[in-house]
Design a protein around this motif. Structure first.
Motif, PDB file in Angstrom:
ATOM      1  N   LEU A 165      48.169  18.424  62.256  1.00  0.00           N
ATOM      2  CA  LEU A 165      47.770  17.025  62.328  1.00  0.00           C
ATOM      3  C   LEU A 165      48.541  16.311  63.426  1.00  0.00           C
ATOM      4  O   LEU A 165      47.963  15.532  64.205  1.00  0.00           O
ATOM      5  CB  LEU A 165      48.006  16.337  60.982  1.00  0.00           C
ATOM      6  CG  LEU A 165      47.820  14.815  60.964  1.00  0.00           C
ATOM      7  CD1 LEU A 165      46.386  14.435  61.318  1.00  0.00           C
ATOM      8  CD2 LEU A 165      48.202  14.238  59.605  1.00  0.00           C
ATOM      9  N   LEU A 201      46.794  14.536  66.521  1.00  0.00           N
ATOM     10  CA  LEU A 201      46.870  13.084  66.689  1.00  0.00           C
ATOM     11  C   LEU A 201      47.100  12.677  68.142  1.00  0.00           C
ATOM     12  O   LEU A 201      46.785  11.545  68.530  1.00  0.00           O
ATOM     13  CB  LEU A 201      47.981  12.503  65.811  1.00  0.00           C
ATOM     14  CG  LEU A 201      47.659  12.302  64.327  1.00  0.00           C
ATOM     15  CD1 LEU A 201      48.920  11.951  63.546  1.00  0.00           C
ATOM     16  CD2 LEU A 201      46.598  11.222  64.138  1.00  0.00           C
ATOM     17  N   ARG A 202      47.640  13.568  68.933  1.00  0.00           N
ATOM     18  CA  ARG A 202      47.826  13.258  70.356  1.00  0.00           C
ATOM     19  C   ARG A 202      46.491  13.043  71.047  1.00  0.00           C
ATOM     20  O   ARG A 202      46.405  12.354  72.063  1.00  0.00           O
ATOM     21  CB  ARG A 202      48.583  14.390  71.059  1.00  0.00           C
ATOM     22  CG  ARG A 202      50.015  14.601  70.581  1.00  0.00           C
ATOM     23  CD  ARG A 202      50.732  15.523  71.549  1.00  0.00           C
ATOM     24  NE  ARG A 202      50.912  14.901  72.852  1.00  0.00           N
ATOM     25  CZ  ARG A 202      50.791  15.532  74.020  1.00  0.00           C
ATOM     26  NH1 ARG A 202      50.461  16.807  74.066  1.00  0.00           N
ATOM     27  NH2 ARG A 202      50.976  14.879  75.159  1.00  0.00           N
ATOM     28  N   CYS A 211      48.141   9.848  73.119  1.00  0.00           N
ATOM     29  CA  CYS A 211      48.958   9.263  72.059  1.00  0.00           C
ATOM     30  C   CYS A 211      50.336   9.913  72.016  1.00  0.00           C
ATOM     31  O   CYS A 211      50.482  11.118  72.245  1.00  0.00           O
ATOM     32  CB  CYS A 211      48.272   9.431  70.701  1.00  0.00           C
ATOM     33  SG  CYS A 211      46.860   8.351  70.456  1.00  0.00           S
ATOM     34  N   VAL A 265      53.355  11.084  69.745  1.00  0.00           N
ATOM     35  CA  VAL A 265      53.458  11.495  68.343  1.00  0.00           C
ATOM     36  C   VAL A 265      54.814  12.144  68.081  1.00  0.00           C
ATOM     37  O   VAL A 265      55.338  12.894  68.910  1.00  0.00           O
ATOM     38  CB  VAL A 265      52.327  12.481  67.967  1.00  0.00           C
ATOM     39  CG1 VAL A 265      52.426  12.888  66.496  1.00  0.00           C
ATOM     40  CG2 VAL A 265      50.965  11.857  68.248  1.00  0.00           C
ATOM     41  N   TYR A 270      52.491   7.387  66.505  1.00  0.00           N
ATOM     42  CA  TYR A 270      52.457   7.918  65.139  1.00  0.00           C
ATOM     43  C   TYR A 270      53.686   8.787  64.876  1.00  0.00           C
ATOM     44  O   TYR A 270      54.061   9.606  65.722  1.00  0.00           O
ATOM     45  CB  TYR A 270      51.208   8.781  64.912  1.00  0.00           C
ATOM     46  CG  TYR A 270      49.904   8.080  65.182  1.00  0.00           C
ATOM     47  CD1 TYR A 270      49.321   7.253  64.226  1.00  0.00           C
ATOM     48  CD2 TYR A 270      49.243   8.252  66.396  1.00  0.00           C
ATOM     49  CE1 TYR A 270      48.120   6.605  64.476  1.00  0.00           C
ATOM     50  CE2 TYR A 270      48.043   7.610  66.654  1.00  0.00           C
ATOM     51  CZ  TYR A 270      47.483   6.787  65.688  1.00  0.00           C
ATOM     52  OH  TYR A 270      46.291   6.148  65.936  1.00  0.00           O
ATOM     53  N   TYR A 329      41.135  18.110  64.360  1.00  0.00           N
ATOM     54  CA  TYR A 329      40.872  16.924  65.173  1.00  0.00           C
ATOM     55  C   TYR A 329      40.047  15.902  64.394  1.00  0.00           C
ATOM     56  O   TYR A 329      40.249  14.693  64.533  1.00  0.00           O
ATOM     57  CB  TYR A 329      40.145  17.313  66.463  1.00  0.00           C
ATOM     58  CG  TYR A 329      41.075  17.722  67.581  1.00  0.00           C
ATOM     59  CD1 TYR A 329      41.952  16.795  68.154  1.00  0.00           C
ATOM     60  CD2 TYR A 329      41.093  19.025  68.066  1.00  0.00           C
ATOM     61  CE1 TYR A 329      42.820  17.161  69.173  1.00  0.00           C
ATOM     62  CE2 TYR A 329      41.950  19.401  69.086  1.00  0.00           C
ATOM     63  CZ  TYR A 329      42.811  18.465  69.637  1.00  0.00           C
ATOM     64  OH  TYR A 329      43.674  18.823  70.634  1.00  0.00           O
ATOM     65  N   ALA A 382      42.458  14.171  62.143  1.00  0.00           N
ATOM     66  CA  ALA A 382      43.234  13.185  62.902  1.00  0.00           C
ATOM     67  C   ALA A 382      42.416  11.914  63.132  1.00  0.00           C
ATOM     68  O   ALA A 382      42.939  10.802  63.010  1.00  0.00           O
ATOM     69  CB  ALA A 382      43.680  13.782  64.232  1.00  0.00           C
ATOM     70  N   LYS A 383      41.141  12.078  63.459  1.00  0.00           N
ATOM     71  CA  LYS A 383      40.282  10.906  63.663  1.00  0.00           C
ATOM     72  C   LYS A 383      40.122  10.098  62.376  1.00  0.00           C
ATOM     73  O   LYS A 383      40.163   8.866  62.391  1.00  0.00           O
ATOM     74  CB  LYS A 383      38.916  11.328  64.177  1.00  0.00           C
ATOM     75  CG  LYS A 383      37.978  10.158  64.476  1.00  0.00           C
ATOM     76  CD  LYS A 383      36.636  10.624  64.984  1.00  0.00           C
ATOM     77  CE  LYS A 383      35.738   9.421  65.333  1.00  0.00           C
ATOM     78  NZ  LYS A 383      35.579   8.486  64.216  1.00  0.00           N
ATOM     79  N   LYS A 432      43.282   8.123  61.785  1.00  0.00           N
ATOM     80  CA  LYS A 432      43.339   6.955  62.669  1.00  0.00           C
ATOM     81  C   LYS A 432      42.398   5.859  62.178  1.00  0.00           C
ATOM     82  O   LYS A 432      42.742   4.675  62.223  1.00  0.00           O
ATOM     83  CB  LYS A 432      42.976   7.372  64.098  1.00  0.00           C
ATOM     84  CG  LYS A 432      44.022   8.240  64.783  1.00  0.00           C
ATOM     85  CD  LYS A 432      43.567   8.624  66.179  1.00  0.00           C
ATOM     86  CE  LYS A 432      44.599   9.500  66.885  1.00  0.00           C
ATOM     87  NZ  LYS A 432      44.151   9.894  68.245  1.00  0.00           N
TER      88      LYS A 432
END
Length: 287
Positions: free
Chosen positions: A61, A65-66, A72, A74, A152, A277, A280-281, A284
């Protein structure tokens, strides 16, 4: 006679225990939650019990998240003092350096800033600490590390609902927690307890990740529900929180973790990577 005595003692113990639990106690004031300088969002990845793939989820994760464009910033904190796994999963073994303010500088790999108690002790050394020492160590990892700037910070929590969970939840501002579980009933039972604990400390639960949900035969594509079927989906419905991801059993996930390269990095175009991914979306979007 012995049996009667045993029953009476059992009843007496039960009565005393209930009386103790119902007795009003002086509750110490809850610590003031303070943000971590330079950190925008804090996400806890937790589980009610061990062995459900919580750390694997946290690591993948964090990398996901990057974003695919890697824009991003992280960080990843291994808050499992007794059983840290971040060094192996992220292929990091050095000790952190100190800056001029005597703040520890996180180690970095795959674009993620990382910190773990394992970076501060000898390799393979067992940490045998009582609760107060663990909480003090967690405070150091949160407050004495130059985390920012971060979009994050993912915190890989230890399993259960103990000192670390309370210390983290009560001392820093947490934007949300993710509960990782398998479809197995015993795992779901503990996952429910974890969600209840976060509710009591006013930490929002973003959702549930069902890990090891199904085995898909790589040769014939036959599916087998090794740990049960749709357990997390039922729990999600009962608790009124979303099911964020459904990750099947995949040997590559385990192999990549053991080699210190998250599957999101090693197999960027795989179906499993797309699931992380997507997770992660969803995270967010929840924030």
């Amino acid at each position: 006679m012995l049996q009667v005595v045993g029953v009476n003692m059992s009843k007496r113990f039960t009565h005393q225990f209930r009386r103790l639990m119902s007795t009003k106690k002086v509750v110490p004031p809850t610590p003031k939650r303070l943000p971590i300088p330079g950190v925008d969002k804090v996400i806890l990845v937790a589980s009610g019990k061990g062995g459900v793939g919580k750390s694997t989820t946290a690591v993948n994760l964090a990398v996901a998240l990057r974003g695919k464009d890697q824009t991003c910033k992280v960080g990843l904190l291994d808050a499992d003092v007794y059983g840290p796994s971040l060094p192996m999963m992220m292929n990091l073994n050095d000790s952190p350096e100190l800056n001029e303010q005597e703040m520890m500088l996180p180690l970095m790999n795959y674009g993620v800033k990382c910190m773990s108690m394992a970076f501060l002790v000898k390799q393979d050394s067992a940490i045998i600490w009582r609760g107060l020492m663990v909480m003090s160590a967690i405070q150091q990892l949160l407050r004495k590390v130059q985390w920012g700037p971060l979009d994050y910070l993912v915190v890989d929590m230890p399993p259960g609902t103990g000192d670390t969970q309370l210390s983290v939840s009560q001392n820093i501002h947490v934007d949300g927690a993710i509960i990782v579980t398998t479809p197995q009933d015993i795992a779901l039972l503990d996952a429910r307890k974890g969600a209840e604990m976060f509710s009591k400390v006013n930490t929002p639960v973003l959702g549930i990740v069902q890990n090891m949900s199904v085995f898909i035969c790589p040769k014939c594509s036959h599916t087998e529900d090794i740990f049960g079927n749709n357990g997390a989906e039922r729990l999600s419905s009962e608790l009124g929180i979303p099911l964020l991801a459904d990750i099947p059993i995949n040997k590559s996930i385990r192999q990549c973790a053991d080699l210190g390269t998250p599957i999101v990095v090693e197999h960027p175009n795989s179906t499993t990577t797309e699931l992380y991914y997507s997770l992660a979306k969803s995270v967010k979007d929840c924030l």
